[in-house]
Design an enzyme around this catalytic site. Structure first.
Site, PDB file in Angstrom:
ATOM      1  N   CYS A  54       0.809  -1.226   0.000  1.00 25.70           N
ATOM      2  CA  CYS A  54       0.000   0.000   0.000  1.00 25.70           C
ATOM      3  C   CYS A  54       0.840   1.273   0.000  1.00 25.70           C
ATOM      4  CB  CYS A  54      -0.964   0.004   1.176  1.00 25.70           C
ATOM      5  SG  CYS A  54      -0.152   0.164   2.765  1.00 25.70           S
ATOM      6  N   ASP A  77       2.365   2.673   2.651  1.00 26.48           N
ATOM      7  CA  ASP A  77       2.411   3.383   3.925  1.00 26.48           C
ATOM      8  C   ASP A  77       3.797   3.234   4.560  1.00 26.48           C
ATOM      9  OD1 ASP A  77      -0.305   4.096   3.796  1.00 26.48           O
ATOM     10  OD2 ASP A  77      -0.930   2.252   4.783  1.00 26.48           O
ATOM     11  N   CYS A  90      -2.179   6.635   4.168  1.00 27.04           N
ATOM     12  CA  CYS A  90      -3.613   6.913   4.158  1.00 27.04           C
ATOM     13  C   CYS A  90      -4.090   7.395   5.530  1.00 27.04           C
ATOM     14  CB  CYS A  90      -4.374   5.657   3.738  1.00 27.04           C
ATOM     15  SG  CYS A  90      -4.279   4.309   4.943  1.00 27.04           S
ATOM     16  N   CYS A 123      -2.721  -1.343   8.711  1.00 24.71           N
ATOM     17  CA  CYS A 123      -2.193  -0.084   9.244  1.00 24.71           C
ATOM     18  C   CYS A 123      -1.916  -0.208  10.745  1.00 24.71           C
ATOM     19  CB  CYS A 123      -3.169   1.057   8.994  1.00 24.71           C
ATOM     20  SG  CYS A 123      -3.383   1.468   7.249  1.00 24.71           S
TER      21      CYS A 123
END
Length: 139
Positions: free
Chosen positions: A35, A37, A60, A104
């Protein structure tokens, strides 16, 4: 039904403990290649207590919210208490995350642990068993 809880939105829109710590006792950086991150955590530790913690996150809204919440959960805690932090605790403190954003919270847990590994390495102190073979999650 809203995709994100009020707590997630609050920590995204008003993140706590953003920034860096000069001469941090421990710094940990982790990332998720899928992703994109990236989280970096900075710890100030005095007498085995995390007296300050800051983060910088590129990612995000969920990545920012979980970073913010993780810092809140370990600030003022002992190292042993911080080592007990799990991604599930971060998710629960935020009143939940969408399933596809759980990674996350794993990054937030890993960033704290990576900073603690750095602390033990820099200080020359014996690494706790739970950190000896620490590897950040890949997924």
């Amino acid at each position: 039904m809203a995709l994100y809880t009020d707590k997630v939105m609050d920590h995204f829109e008003n993140p706590r403990n953003v920034g860096t710590i000069e001469n941090a006792d421990g710094v940990g950086e982790v990332g998720n290649p899928v992703c994109g991150d990236i989280m970096k955590m900075y710890l100030k530790i005095d007498d085995d207590v995390i007296t300050d913690v800051k983060f910088k996150t590129f990612g995000c809204g969920s990545a920012i919210a979980t970073s913010s919440m993780a810092t809140e959960l370990v600030k003022g805690k002992t190292i042993d208490e911080a080592l007990e932090l799990t991604n599930k605790a971060v998710v629960e403190a935020l009143d939940g995350l969408p399933a596809r954003k759980i990674h996350c919270s794993v990054l937030a847990e890993d960033a704290i642990k990576a900073a603690l590994v750095d602390y033990y390495t820099k200080s020359g102190r014996e690494m706790p068993e739970s950190l000896r073979n620490f590897e950040p999650h890949e997924d």
